[in-house]
Design a protein around this motif. Structure first.
Motif, PDB file in Angstrom:
ATOM      1  N   LEU A 104      48.413  42.817  25.744  1.00 50.40           N
ATOM      2  CA  LEU A 104      48.205  42.396  27.135  1.00 50.40           C
ATOM      3  C   LEU A 104      47.466  43.478  27.910  1.00 50.40           C
ATOM      4  CD1 LEU A 104      48.709  40.415  29.448  1.00 50.40           C
ATOM      5  CD2 LEU A 104      50.969  41.466  29.766  1.00 50.40           C
ATOM      6  N   TYR A 105      47.826  44.732  27.655  1.00 49.64           N
ATOM      7  CA  TYR A 105      47.137  45.856  28.304  1.00 49.64           C
ATOM      8  C   TYR A 105      45.655  45.886  27.894  1.00 49.64           C
ATOM      9  CZ  TYR A 105      46.264  50.710  29.738  1.00 49.64           C
ATOM     10  OH  TYR A 105      45.760  51.856  30.326  1.00 49.64           O
ATOM     11  N   ASN A 106      45.372  45.612  26.636  1.00 45.03           N
ATOM     12  CA  ASN A 106      43.979  45.541  26.191  1.00 45.03           C
ATOM     13  C   ASN A 106      43.222  44.466  26.954  1.00 45.03           C
ATOM     14  OD1 ASN A 106      44.336  47.543  24.232  1.00 45.03           O
ATOM     15  ND2 ASN A 106      44.874  46.065  22.650  1.00 45.03           N
ATOM     16  N   LEU A 107      43.849  43.294  27.108  1.00 38.34           N
ATOM     17  CA  LEU A 107      43.187  42.210  27.831  1.00 38.34           C
ATOM     18  C   LEU A 107      42.933  42.603  29.277  1.00 38.34           C
ATOM     19  CD1 LEU A 107      42.243  39.216  27.491  1.00 38.34           C
ATOM     20  CD2 LEU A 107      44.416  38.582  28.549  1.00 38.34           C
ATOM     21  N   PHE A 108      43.892  43.259  29.890  1.00 38.98           N
ATOM     22  CA  PHE A 108      43.715  43.779  31.253  1.00 38.98           C
ATOM     23  C   PHE A 108      42.516  44.699  31.337  1.00 38.98           C
ATOM     24  CE2 PHE A 108      45.048  48.059  32.910  1.00 38.98           C
ATOM     25  CZ  PHE A 108      44.585  47.918  34.214  1.00 38.98           C
ATOM     26  N   ARG A 109      42.399  45.641  30.410  1.00 39.68           N
ATOM     27  CA  ARG A 109      41.313  46.617  30.461  1.00 39.68           C
ATOM     28  C   ARG A 109      39.954  45.985  30.177  1.00 39.68           C
ATOM     29  NH1 ARG A 109      41.578  50.712  26.387  1.00 39.68           N
ATOM     30  NH2 ARG A 109      39.973  51.768  27.615  1.00 39.68           N
ATOM     31  N   GLY A 134      39.724  42.112  32.513  1.00 39.88           N
ATOM     32  CA  GLY A 134      39.978  42.168  33.949  1.00 39.88           C
ATOM     33  C   GLY A 134      40.400  40.828  34.519  1.00 39.88           C
ATOM     34  N   ASP A 135      41.047  39.992  33.709  1.00 39.61           N
ATOM     35  CA  ASP A 135      41.440  38.651  34.142  1.00 39.61           C
ATOM     36  C   ASP A 135      42.798  38.728  34.841  1.00 39.61           C
ATOM     37  OD1 ASP A 135      42.312  35.965  34.326  1.00 39.61           O
ATOM     38  OD2 ASP A 135      41.119  35.406  32.578  1.00 39.61           O
ATOM     39  N   GLN A 136      42.782  38.785  36.154  1.00 40.49           N
ATOM     40  CA  GLN A 136      44.013  38.958  36.912  1.00 40.49           C
ATOM     41  C   GLN A 136      44.968  37.796  36.752  1.00 40.49           C
ATOM     42  OE1 GLN A 136      42.912  39.853  40.999  1.00 40.49           O
ATOM     43  NE2 GLN A 136      43.152  42.031  40.582  1.00 40.49           N
ATOM     44  N   GLU A 137      44.442  36.563  36.705  1.00 38.65           N
ATOM     45  CA  GLU A 137      45.315  35.393  36.626  1.00 38.65           C
ATOM     46  C   GLU A 137      46.096  35.393  35.316  1.00 38.65           C
ATOM     47  OE1 GLU A 137      45.031  30.488  36.738  1.00 38.65           O
ATOM     48  OE2 GLU A 137      43.290  31.718  37.280  1.00 38.65           O
ATOM     49  N   ARG A 151      54.742  52.389  30.626  1.00 39.32           N
ATOM     50  CA  ARG A 151      53.615  53.019  31.310  1.00 39.32           C
ATOM     51  C   ARG A 151      52.477  52.021  31.519  1.00 39.32           C
ATOM     52  NH1 ARG A 151      50.208  58.181  28.996  1.00 39.32           N
ATOM     53  NH2 ARG A 151      49.994  59.341  30.943  1.00 39.32           N
ATOM     54  N   GLU A 152      52.165  51.249  30.479  1.00 38.16           N
ATOM     55  CA  GLU A 152      51.097  50.257  30.592  1.00 38.16           C
ATOM     56  C   GLU A 152      51.492  49.136  31.542  1.00 38.16           C
ATOM     57  OE1 GLU A 152      49.150  50.975  26.149  1.00 38.16           O
ATOM     58  OE2 GLU A 152      50.496  49.268  26.483  1.00 38.16           O
ATOM     59  N   PHE A 153      52.762  48.741  31.496  1.00 34.19           N
ATOM     60  CA  PHE A 153      53.257  47.721  32.415  1.00 34.19           C
ATOM     61  C   PHE A 153      53.118  48.182  33.861  1.00 34.19           C
ATOM     62  CE2 PHE A 153      56.705  45.867  34.924  1.00 34.19           C
ATOM     63  CZ  PHE A 153      56.608  44.511  34.622  1.00 34.19           C
ATOM     64  N   ALA A 154      53.482  49.422  34.133  1.00 34.76           N
ATOM     65  CA  ALA A 154      53.382  49.959  35.497  1.00 34.76           C
ATOM     66  C   ALA A 154      51.935  49.963  35.975  1.00 34.76           C
ATOM     67  CB  ALA A 154      53.965  51.365  35.555  1.00 34.76           C
ATOM     68  N   GLU A 155      51.008  50.320  35.097  1.00 32.36           N
ATOM     69  CA  GLU A 155      49.594  50.339  35.484  1.00 32.36           C
ATOM     70  C   GLU A 155      49.107  48.932  35.802  1.00 32.36           C
ATOM     71  OE1 GLU A 155      45.218  51.672  33.703  1.00 32.36           O
ATOM     72  OE2 GLU A 155      47.052  52.375  32.733  1.00 32.36           O
ATOM     73  N   ALA A 212      35.650  51.681  31.713  1.00 30.65           N
ATOM     74  CA  ALA A 212      36.100  52.701  32.668  1.00 30.65           C
ATOM     75  C   ALA A 212      36.904  52.060  33.779  1.00 30.65           C
ATOM     76  CB  ALA A 212      34.907  53.455  33.249  1.00 30.65           C
ATOM     77  N   GLU A 213      36.670  50.770  34.013  1.00 31.04           N
ATOM     78  CA  GLU A 213      37.424  49.991  34.980  1.00 31.04           C
ATOM     79  C   GLU A 213      37.728  48.630  34.353  1.00 31.04           C
ATOM     80  OE1 GLU A 213      35.311  49.659  38.633  1.00 31.04           O
ATOM     81  OE2 GLU A 213      35.108  51.835  38.911  1.00 31.04           O
ATOM     82  N   PRO A 214      38.800  47.970  34.776  1.00 29.37           N
ATOM     83  CA  PRO A 214      39.133  46.670  34.183  1.00 29.37           C
ATOM     84  C   PRO A 214      37.957  45.702  34.220  1.00 29.37           C
ATOM     85  CG  PRO A 214      40.933  47.425  35.559  1.00 29.37           C
ATOM     86  CD  PRO A 214      39.810  48.386  35.770  1.00 29.37           C
ATOM     87  N   GLY A 215      37.806  44.959  33.119  1.00 30.01           N
ATOM     88  CA  GLY A 215      36.746  43.975  33.026  1.00 30.01           C
ATOM     89  C   GLY A 215      35.367  44.562  32.856  1.00 30.01           C
ATOM     90  N   TYR A 216      35.299  45.822  32.452  1.00 26.92           N
ATOM     91  CA  TYR A 216      34.006  46.502  32.298  1.00 26.92           C
ATOM     92  C   TYR A 216      33.200  46.468  33.601  1.00 26.92           C
ATOM     93  CZ  TYR A 216      33.740  47.625  27.270  1.00 26.92           C
ATOM     94  OH  TYR A 216      33.905  48.190  26.030  1.00 26.92           O
ATOM     95  N   ALA A 217      33.903  46.545  34.749  1.00 25.26           N
ATOM     96  CA  ALA A 217      33.170  46.705  36.003  1.00 25.26           C
ATOM     97  C   ALA A 217      32.329  47.976  35.935  1.00 25.26           C
ATOM     98  CB  ALA A 217      34.141  46.771  37.183  1.00 25.26           C
ATOM     99  N   ARG A 218      32.855  48.981  35.274  1.00 25.14           N
ATOM    100  CA  ARG A 218      32.097  50.159  34.848  1.00 25.14           C
ATOM    101  C   ARG A 218      32.495  50.459  33.416  1.00 25.14           C
ATOM    102  NH1 ARG A 218      32.413  55.375  38.448  1.00 25.14           N
ATOM    103  NH2 ARG A 218      34.652  54.926  38.349  1.00 25.14           N
TER     104      ARG A 218
END
Length: 806
Positions: free
Chosen positions: A473-478, A481-484, A542-546, A737-743
């Motif tokens: 799930l943390y990988n998918l977040f990074r 960047g799919d918030q939903e 730690r990943e959950f908190a992030e 560098a940011e979720p969803g490869y924004a950077r």
């Protein structure tokens, strides 16, 4: 959707494997430009239009989350009379990839079909009582022969004499067939509904992933052997029969360059054909033979050459086909994985000809574009082998292996997922992994395998597999960047993490965790108070908190941070100052000497180890002079492995056969992903190209895939393919560098390599990086943070740049 078809005259009192055939003919004055159709079945279907296969499905899923497929029938239709034919197989009892629904009075104990198609001006074609249906008896059940660990791929036994070869054709005469029976939901509150949504399936969901596809693979070599006599040895199913005559004397032998092959079966004799595909394949076995009616063809599919003694993890799949005497062309329904196929032909004698043998692969497709190449040809082979291995383990879910089980384990796929994120622009299966495994027990933990005999039993689980799911799930977040999606799955992650709370001691670490704490096949000691399990839990917190912070969910974030802080306070109990790393566990309040790579690596990736310890830990856990390969499962022959396995399961005895004061247990290929994460996190990703070299041991004897463990297991295991991920993430150095490869972060670390280059998928397009000792070229559709060794990070807008290394 439309009413459901049902081929049985009544509901089965007990679930059993059944096979249903459905047909519907209709007339079209002209073929519409599009004919959208939706269909699903319990358990699996194959759809044919005018004799041509159109689709297979549905994808695996829990019964209450059944999926349907959407297809366009127009390319297969013709003006005039058309025929839609559908074969449905109901497995009856759980398999490694299917679990039955909890039945009501009518639904859930036999196969069903739901179909609808929009024929435009002609109207709707739906699965109603106007269809013809037949319960087929050409298939028989031989028990669970060859199904490993009580599950596995079903062995198909088919008597072609009992099924017309042309039942799918337009002009087939089905006047003797029965009318399909419309099934109504008969339960309190069911209102006798005959179309979805109904219990026990609920609403139907559209297929969220691509259709499986692949090449048609033919053998690289074929050995033909005539065996005299000894048919009295043959008993049981096809696997047992092939195994029974391994040592029968050979009368004549020849190597065939290609098909067709003509042979004479001697009176009371047999013919054995051995096919070497050249590498592991996975898909639908198809063959054609010209032989007298009643001829028996027994197939066994293996990863290794057939020998006198074959352990259960090497020989667990097979097929029996009884010839009809004409039109003997057949394709097995369930996918099988193997390198070697053995065909035993018997029960009749005289001339026969095998005209065709091939495998139509059924794998998840890779979108073209992503790539990696470097100056070391061995690493290039490892990269390609890892990608091929993960694809062989990418079906309608991430599976452990295509050969032995085909189960969707919950922990294994975290590596499959990361290889997809690194090498495939289609990330839908990487998302699907998380949704499919989101099937928690009442206490919050996930089953160790989903949609299988194991989930159906509801037995004990592997708790740490749920923690790997959180990392997925943390990988998918990074990466996405799919918030939903992340927000929808975060409650499951919280329940997993809360499950561990009763096991937390006053010092903050975990003690006496129940069920099967596998961690890795390496000999990691988790008894009593465990450093490895505490650190895995801490990484999850730690990943959950992030993720919670990213979603602005401050309550969940603060809770996870508080629990994490308690672990951090107590984790120092595992530190061994003399050996510069952490021991695996504490027993009866005393630190034990057993030390694995994983204790130190997890201390780093979880953030529990102080940063001034990091480099010392990495030096310790990568010191080749101190590393030993050990597994609780054992090494050597399958019999030795099973003996050690039984010692653990039945007696709870874990045999230590290494110098625990000096030696450190090497992680097996699966959990090596954590070791490599730790090495990269401390800024030593330049060490990784040397570490990748160990995986070259799998590329021997013609195999081009990555195996399960260093000394045992299958030849094709997706959880072992960490280097393929790492060559993108750490050697080429491309990560979000940011979720969803924004950077994007670009930090190549070549180590001993002269150069490396590649194209990396992102939601915004491919990032191209070319790196050598003198320069790094970046072409990115998104802004990048470039971190070259020895230089300050620099942020650049999207575009193309050539940067000097010095």
């Amino acid at each position: 959707m439309s009413p459901s078809g049902f081929w049985s005259a009544g509901v089965n009192s007990q679930a059993e494997e059944t096979h249903g055939l459905f047909r519907k003919t209709f007339h079209l004055d002209r073929v519409p430009a599009r004919v959208p159709a939706r269909l699903t079945a319990d358990s699996r279907y194959a759809l044919f239009v005018n004799g041509q296969e159109v689709a297979r499905g549905p994808i695996r899923g829990q019964p209450r989350r059944l999926h349907y497929d959407f297809v366009d029938l127009a390319p297969y239709l013709q003006p005039g009379v058309n025929a839609v034919a559908i074969y449905v197989k109901y497995y009856g009892t759980p398999t490694s990839f299917w679990m039955p629904a909890v039945p009501n009075n009518t639904l859930g104990t036999s196969g069903i079909l739901v179909f609808e198609a929009d024929l435009s001006a002609t109207g709707w074609l739906i699965s109603d009582a106007s269809w013809k249906a037949q319960k087929a008896d050409a298939w028989s059940i031989i028990g669970r022969e060859g199904t490993s660990h009580g599950g596995g791929v079903p062995v198909e036994v088919f008597d072609a004499r009992r099924l017309p070869h042309d039942w799918q054709a337009v002009d087939f005469d089905d006047c003797g067939w029965n009318a399909a029976q419309v099934v109504q939901a008969m339960h309190v509150g069911g209102f006798a509904r005959s179309q979805p949504p109904t219990d026990p399936y609920g609403p139907l969901y559209p297929r969220p992933i691509a259709q499986l596809d692949g090449m048609v693979r033919t053998p690289e070599s074929i050995q033909v052997e005539v065996l005299a006599g000894h048919q009295e040895r043959l008993a049981g199913g096809p696997i047992a029969c092939v195994q029974a005559i391994v040592d029968v004397p050979i009368s004549t032998s020849m190597t065939a360059a290609s098909l067709p092959i003509s042979v004479d079966v001697p009176h009371d004799g047999m013919v054995r054909l051995s096919f070497d595909m050249g590498h592991v394949v996975s898909g639908l076995v198809a063959f054609e033979i010209q032989a007298p009616a009643g001829t028996v063809l027994d197939f066994s599919y293996t990863e290794d050459p057939l020998r006198t003694s074959v352990s259960m993890d090497k020989m667990s799949a097979g097929t029996r086909y009884i010839a009809r005497g004409q039109h003997d062309r057949f394709e097995v329904f369930d996918s099988n994985g193997f390198r070697y196929a053995y065909l035993l032909i018997y029960s009749t004698w005289g001339p026969l000809t095998l005209t065709h043998f091939a495998v139509r692969e059924q794998l998840y497709p890779w979108q073209a574009g992503a790539s990696f190449e470097c100056s070391d040809e061995i690493l290039n082979r490892i990269f390609v082998a890892g990608k091929r291995t993960v694809q062989l383990c990418s079906h309608d879910a991430f599976i452990d292996c295509p050969t032995r089980e085909q189960r969707a384990w919950v922990g294994d796929p975290v590596v499959h997922q990361m290889v997809h994120l690194a090498t495939n622009s289609d990330w839908r299966l990487a998302r699907r992994y998380l949704a499919l495994a989101n099937s928690p027990r009442s206490d919050g933990l996930l089953p160790m395998v989903v949609v299988s005999d194991i989930e159906a039993r509801g037995s004990y689980t592997i708790p740490d597999w749920s923690l790997h799911w959180i990392h997925g799930l943390y990988n998918l977040f990074r990466f996405s960047g799919d918030q939903e999606v992340v927000a929808s799955l975060l409650p499951t992650a919280e329940r997993i993490l809360r499950w561990y709370l009763p096991y937390q001691t006053s010092s903050g670490v975990l003690k006496d965790i129940s069920e099967w704490n596998l961690v890795d096949w390496s000999s990691v000691s988790t008894e009593d108070t465990s450093a490895v399990l505490s650190a895995l839990w801490a990484r999850g917190l730690r990943e959950f908190a992030e993720m919670a912070g990213w979603l602005d969910d401050r309550g969940r974030q603060r809770w996870a941070e508080r629990v994490y802080a308690r672990i951090a306070d107590g984790f120092k109990l595992f530190w061994d100052a003399e050996r510069d790393s952490y021991v695996d566990h504490i027993v009866n309040g005393e630190q034990r000497p057993e030390m694995s790579q994983l204790a130190g690596a997890l201390a780093i990736v979880s953030g529990l180890a102080p940063q001034d310890h990091w480099l010392r830990i990495v030096e310790t856990i990568t010191d080749r002079a101190r590393l030993v390969v050990r597994s609780w499962m054992g090494t050597g022959t399958g019999e030795q492995s099973m003996e050690k396995w039984q010692q653990q399961v039945r007696e709870g005895r874990y045999q230590i056969d290494w110098d625990v004061e000096r030696e450190i247990v090497l992680a097996e290929p699966f959990m090596s992903y954590v070791v490599h994460d730790a090495v990269a996190q401390v800024g030593r990703a330049d060490l990784l190209p040397k570490l990748y070299q160990r995986w070259s041991q799998f590329l021997a004897d013609g195999y081009d895939t990555i195996g399960e463990c260093w000394d045992f297991g299958t030849h094709t295991h997706g959880w072992s393919c960490t280097p393929t991920r790492d060559m993108i993430f750490y050697t080429l150095g491309v990560t979000p560098a940011e979720p969803g490869y924004a950077r994007a972060r670009i930090a190549p670390r070549l180590g001993q390599l002269s150069w490396a280059k590649g194209r990396v998928p992102t939601p915004h397009g491919l990032i191209t990086v070319v790196a050598n000792a003198h320069s790094v070229t970046v072409d990115s559709p998104v802004p990048v943070v470039v971190e070259l060794d020895g230089q300050m990070p620099r942020t650049l807008a999207a575009g193309r740049y050539e940067l000097s290394v010095h």
